[in-house]
Each structure stands twice: as C-alpha cells, then as structure tokens.
Design an enzyme around this catalytic site. Structure first.
Site, PDB file in Angstrom:
ATOM      1  N   ALA A 154      -8.128   1.690  -4.639  1.00  0.00           N
ATOM      2  CA  ALA A 154      -7.785   2.645  -3.583  1.00  0.00           C
ATOM      3  C   ALA A 154      -6.400   3.229  -3.813  1.00  0.00           C
ATOM      4  O   ALA A 154      -6.185   4.440  -3.662  1.00  0.00           O
ATOM      5  CB  ALA A 154      -7.864   1.963  -2.218  1.00  0.00           C
ATOM      6  N   TYR A 155      -5.455   2.385  -4.178  1.00  0.00           N
ATOM      7  CA  TYR A 155      -4.086   2.842  -4.410  1.00  0.00           C
ATOM      8  C   TYR A 155      -4.022   3.781  -5.614  1.00  0.00           C
ATOM      9  O   TYR A 155      -3.426   4.866  -5.541  1.00  0.00           O
ATOM     10  CB  TYR A 155      -3.182   1.633  -4.629  1.00  0.00           C
ATOM     11  CG  TYR A 155      -1.745   1.978  -4.930  1.00  0.00           C
ATOM     12  CD1 TYR A 155      -0.924   2.529  -3.952  1.00  0.00           C
ATOM     13  CD2 TYR A 155      -1.197   1.737  -6.190  1.00  0.00           C
ATOM     14  CE1 TYR A 155       0.403   2.837  -4.219  1.00  0.00           C
ATOM     15  CE2 TYR A 155       0.126   2.042  -6.468  1.00  0.00           C
ATOM     16  CZ  TYR A 155       0.918   2.593  -5.478  1.00  0.00           C
ATOM     17  OH  TYR A 155       2.226   2.895  -5.753  1.00  0.00           O
ATOM     18  N   ALA A 156      -4.665   3.381  -6.715  1.00  0.00           N
ATOM     19  CA  ALA A 156      -4.653   4.210  -7.916  1.00  0.00           C
ATOM     20  C   ALA A 156      -5.347   5.546  -7.666  1.00  0.00           C
ATOM     21  O   ALA A 156      -4.924   6.586  -8.187  1.00  0.00           O
ATOM     22  CB  ALA A 156      -5.315   3.479  -9.077  1.00  0.00           C
ATOM     23  N   SER A 158      -5.350   7.195  -4.870  1.00  0.00           N
ATOM     24  CA  SER A 158      -4.417   8.050  -4.133  1.00  0.00           C
ATOM     25  C   SER A 158      -3.374   8.643  -5.072  1.00  0.00           C
ATOM     26  O   SER A 158      -2.968   9.801  -4.930  1.00  0.00           O
ATOM     27  CB  SER A 158      -3.745   7.268  -3.001  1.00  0.00           C
ATOM     28  OG  SER A 158      -2.779   6.344  -3.486  1.00  0.00           O
TER      29      SER A 158
END
Length: 246
Positions: A154-156, A158
C-alpha cells in the site's frame, strides 16, 4: 510584513520532525528562508523555527492539512507574505502504514493515500502555480518501490503515484526553468521507519547497503539541498538515496 531579500525561499511540508526538520535546517544553513510546515504539532514546528533562528537563519511556522487545497493555499500565502515569494517546495509530509495486501485495512489505505497521493498533488499544484522561475520542487518517494519488501504494497503504491506526478510535472513546467524531482530514501533511522520493527530487523536492514548502516535524516537532507540549490541540470528524476542498497 513582507521581507525584502534576494535569498531563496523554501516551504518544507512535514518540516516539524524527522527528515523534514533535517531538510528545513539544511536549507536554512544554505542561506534560504524557510517556512516550516506542520499538520498537527505546532510546538515541534516552532522548535524547528527556533533552532534555525538560533543558528542565524530566518524561518516561520505554517500549518495546514496537505490534502486540503484551501489550507495549503493559505500556507503558501503566509510564506509569500513573510518572505516575498517562494523558490523551493519540498514535500516531505507523508504517512506509512504497513501490512500484507490480503489483509490490509482499507480505511488505512484511504488515510495513507489521502496524505501521500492527494497531499502531494495538492502541494505540487500550489507549487506549480507559485514557485518563481529558477526554482525547484522536490517530492518524496521511496526505495521500497524497487526493494519490494513484503508488507509495503500500500505504501509503495502511494509512492508510485508520487513518481508519476513528479515525472509528468517536470515536463509540464517546460520553459519555466523549474526543476521537479523526487528523492527516494532507503532505510533511514527515523521514528516513522523504526516504529514497529524489532532490533534484529533493524540490524539486518543496516547491513544491507554496501555502506553497512542505516541512512540518517541529514543524509537525505543533503540530497534535497543539492536539488534545491546547485543541481540545476537534474530534472524529472527519481533519486534513490539509499547507500547503494539497490
């Protein structure tokens, strides 16, 4: 009162702590006037301002939700009113929530993407309208997009959006002499990165780069200072600042 000066002026989002504070202090050491942005912790932002001024620099604190276009327009207004314009925008503000894709909480996904994607878009939009010719816009990505650690989907994702915005905006500002780049840190010893990791994980990450240590906020700030100052021929790039881990 507006200050009349030939010094460059920088607005640093998320400038109250971690990498953002290191960036704000580094740019101030280079002679730039700095607006230290905060979302919720005004006290920490004021501490950063005090540290800059104690070292002989000039700074103010400005607040606002990076994903709220009206609040960020007001933060840009305050910066321009205090220092006469804006030359550099560094967008360090961000959230990192980790977990496997299969079980990831979608509310956390929305909250993180609101800050990392919409927030970067809103700040970049204001920067594209306001930064003076000859200026620089520096967004923040992540080396995890290449490292592909489990739990970072999820972070990557974004930050993949940040990469796309950065590369396209650099081309859209053709003719303005404004550089647009992103810095992609690797494992860096900040509270955001270290929270939730045990010592064994931290030790393993520290050994991964050929330099055999974690990065520091100052390491990243020096890269930003290059892009915000002398690095005028670097444009439309994602710079991986990670000690050679990839």
């Amino acid at each position: 009162m507006t200050e009349t000066t030939h010094a460059r002026v920088a607005l640093v989002t998320g400038g109250s702590g971690g990498i953002g504070r290191a960036v704000a202090e580094c740019l101030a050491q280079d002679g730039q006037r700095v607006a230290v942005h905060y979302a919720g912790n005004q006290t920490r932002a004021e501490e950063t301002v005090q540290a800059i001024e104690a070292a002989g620099g000039r700074a103010i604190a400005v607040g606002g939700d990076v994903a709220d276009e009206n609040e960020m327009a007001a933060a840009f207004d305050q910066t321009e009113q205090a220092f006469g314009g804006i030359d550099v925008v560094v967008n360090t503000a961000g959230l990192m929530v980790l977990g496997p894709l299969a079980t990831f909480d979608l509310d956390d996904l929305d909250r993180m993407h609101r800050t990392n994607i919409r927030g970067t878009f809103v700040v970049s939009q204001q920067a594209a309208r306001r930064v003076r010719n000859g200026g620089a816009i520096v967004n923040f990505s992540t080396s995890v997009s290449k490292l592909q650690f489990p739990g970072y989907a999820a972070y990557a994702a974004s930050k993949g959006a940040v990469n796309a915005m950065t590369l396209i905006l650099a081309r859209e500002l053709r003719g303005r002499d404004i550089t647009v780049n992103a810095v992609a840190p690797g494992p860096t010893a900040t509270k955001l990165f270290l929270d939730g990791k045990d010592q064994a994980d931290i030790d393993n990450l520290a050994k991964a780069p050929p330099l055999e240590r974690l990065g520091t906020p100052d390491d990243i700030a020096e890269v930003v200072a290059f892009l915000a100052g002398p690095g005028r021929w670097v444009n439309g790039q994602i710079l991986y600042a990670n000690g050679g881990i990839i």
